[in-house]
Design a protein around this motif. Structure first.
Motif, PDB file in Angstrom:
ATOM      1  N   CYS A 274       0.827  -1.205   0.000  1.00 54.70           N
ATOM      2  CA  CYS A 274       0.000   0.000   0.000  1.00 54.70           C
ATOM      3  C   CYS A 274       0.870   1.266   0.000  1.00 54.70           C
ATOM      4  O   CYS A 274       0.559   2.246  -0.681  1.00 54.70           O
ATOM      5  N   TRP A 275       1.956   1.227   0.766  1.00 53.09           N
ATOM      6  CA  TRP A 275       2.847   2.390   0.849  1.00 53.09           C
ATOM      7  C   TRP A 275       3.559   2.669  -0.471  1.00 53.09           C
ATOM      8  O   TRP A 275       4.056   3.781  -0.690  1.00 53.09           O
ATOM      9  N   ASN A 276       3.610   1.697  -1.362  1.00 53.71           N
ATOM     10  CA  ASN A 276       4.157   1.957  -2.702  1.00 53.71           C
ATOM     11  C   ASN A 276       3.407   3.077  -3.405  1.00 53.71           C
ATOM     12  O   ASN A 276       3.959   3.740  -4.297  1.00 53.71           O
ATOM     13  N   TYR A 277       2.146   3.282  -3.000  1.00 52.43           N
ATOM     14  CA  TYR A 277       1.280   4.265  -3.660  1.00 52.43           C
ATOM     15  C   TYR A 277       0.961   5.439  -2.736  1.00 52.43           C
ATOM     16  O   TYR A 277      -0.097   6.048  -2.846  1.00 52.43           O
TER      17      TYR A 277
ATOM     18  N   THR B 222       2.190   8.436  -2.726  1.00 53.19           N
ATOM     19  CA  THR B 222       2.007   9.675  -3.489  1.00 53.19           C
ATOM     20  C   THR B 222       0.583   9.769  -4.020  1.00 53.19           C
ATOM     21  O   THR B 222      -0.060  10.830  -3.934  1.00 53.19           O
ATOM     22  N   ASP B 223       0.075   8.668  -4.571  1.00 55.48           N
ATOM     23  CA  ASP B 223      -1.305   8.658  -5.075  1.00 55.48           C
ATOM     24  C   ASP B 223      -2.302   8.874  -3.942  1.00 55.48           C
ATOM     25  O   ASP B 223      -3.303   9.576  -4.115  1.00 55.48           O
TER      26      ASP B 223
ATOM     27  N   GLN C  31      -5.377   2.804  -0.942  1.00 53.92           N
ATOM     28  CA  GLN C  31      -4.823   2.294  -2.196  1.00 53.92           C
ATOM     29  C   GLN C  31      -4.989   0.786  -2.379  1.00 53.92           C
ATOM     30  O   GLN C  31      -4.159   0.128  -3.006  1.00 53.92           O
TER      31      GLN C  31
ATOM     32  N   VAL D 277      -3.249   5.296   3.514  1.00 51.53           N
ATOM     33  CA  VAL D 277      -3.036   4.346   2.422  1.00 51.53           C
ATOM     34  C   VAL D 277      -3.858   3.075   2.577  1.00 51.53           C
ATOM     35  O   VAL D 277      -4.074   2.351   1.604  1.00 51.53           O
TER      36      VAL D 277
ATOM     37  N   ARG E 187      -5.145  -0.239  -6.242  1.00 47.95           N
ATOM     38  CA  ARG E 187      -3.868  -0.290  -6.948  1.00 47.95           C
ATOM     39  C   ARG E 187      -2.977  -1.409  -6.422  1.00 47.95           C
ATOM     40  O   ARG E 187      -2.311  -2.097  -7.191  1.00 47.95           O
ATOM     41  N   ALA E 188      -2.960  -1.593  -5.106  1.00 48.52           N
ATOM     42  CA  ALA E 188      -2.039  -2.558  -4.508  1.00 48.52           C
ATOM     43  C   ALA E 188      -2.495  -3.999  -4.697  1.00 48.52           C
ATOM     44  O   ALA E 188      -1.672  -4.892  -4.918  1.00 48.52           O
TER      45      ALA E 188
END
Length: 270
Positions: free
Chosen positions: A41-44, A46-47, A55, A230, A58-59
């Motif tokens: 989740c933290w990968n996104y 910025t989104d 997120q 996130v 996306r995740a």
């Protein structure tokens, strides 16, 4: 073995306590969940900041319209989350249930009680009370299978959704790391239901990572608030914000205890 010398290695006392799977205070499952789920989740991040929402889509490719439908998207993921919560309360549970004297409250409902680790801590501190874990049917099933045994006398279960289903009457309701999952409006909705079903003289115990009033910290609570962004619909809050929600729900006497650890406690009575 090198040059006829023998080198022996072992874990430090701290590593033995927190990193080995067999330790009752192990953070193994917490680290595993952070690596396999939270990190994705933290990968996104910025989104999430740009959009102001979690997120999961996306995740993991799942809708977060039903928040815990996304969090519990499989039995494996649900068990992993419950193991995370279990490890947290095995370490932090005693601090928060002892922050106030809860012995006058004989009938306690742990809303969203998950694995039952906090309920067990409560019974250890107050053996004269009865604690009921109120959670979704599938969570109760998993808790019975993996966490609560017949030896855990004094712990019972109630299956339900605390937003949709009526709450049983009780002396005390525990909301531990629950309100930070939700928006202010949903939090007020739940607190109002709790107030309406709470016995006169009873109360609600909130357990959360409290932010400073000027939002300057603590760093852990700030990081947790980003994690709420996130992964959930909510955020971490200041004491004044929780007090405002409790007052709006009808609660009068509000007390705060800083534990000096990650989680703090707020007790409000009816």
């Amino acid at each position: 073995l090198k040059n006829n010398e023998i080198f022996l290695y072992s874990n430090t006392e701290m590593a033995m306590m927190y990193l080995t799977k067999c330790s009752p205070r192990s953070l193994y499952h917490s680290i595993l969940y952070s690596s396999s789920t939270l990190y994705l989740c933290w990968n996104y991040l910025t989104d999430a900041v740009r959009e102001g929402r979690n997120q999961h889509e996306r995740a993991f490719g799942v809708s977060s319209g039903d928040l815990f439908g996304a969090v519990y998207r499989s039995d494996e993921e649900m068990l992993s989350f419950m193991q995370l919560m279990n490890s947290i309360w095995n370490i932090c549970g005693e601090d928060v249930v002892m922050a106030f004297d809860l012995s006058p409250f004989k009938t306690i409902y742990d809303l969203g009680g998950c694995s039952g680790a906090l309920a067990r801590r409560c019974l250890t501190a107050y053996p004269g009370c009865c604690v009921t874990i109120f959670d979704l049917p599938k969570v109760v099933r998993m808790s019975r299978e993996h966490f609560i045994s017949q030896e855990d006398e004094g712990i019972s279960f109630f299956e339900g959704d605390f937003f949709r289903d009526p709450l049983p009457e009780a002396d005390l309701y525990i909301l531990a790391r629950i309100l930070h999952d939700w928006t202010d409006s949903r939090s007020l909705e739940l607190l109002t239901k709790v107030y309406q079903r709470c016995k006169t003289g009873g109360g609600v115990l909130l357990v959360e990572a409290l932010l400073h009033e000027d939002n300057s910290g603590p760093l852990t609570a700030q990081l947790y608030s980003l994690n709420m962004l996130v992964q959930t619909e909510g955020r971490e809050r200041k004491t004044s914000e929780y007090a405002a929600l409790l007052t709006a729900a009808g609660f009068a006497h509000i007390q705060v205890r800083r534990t000096g650890k990650i989680y703090d406690a707020i007790l409000a009575t009816k």
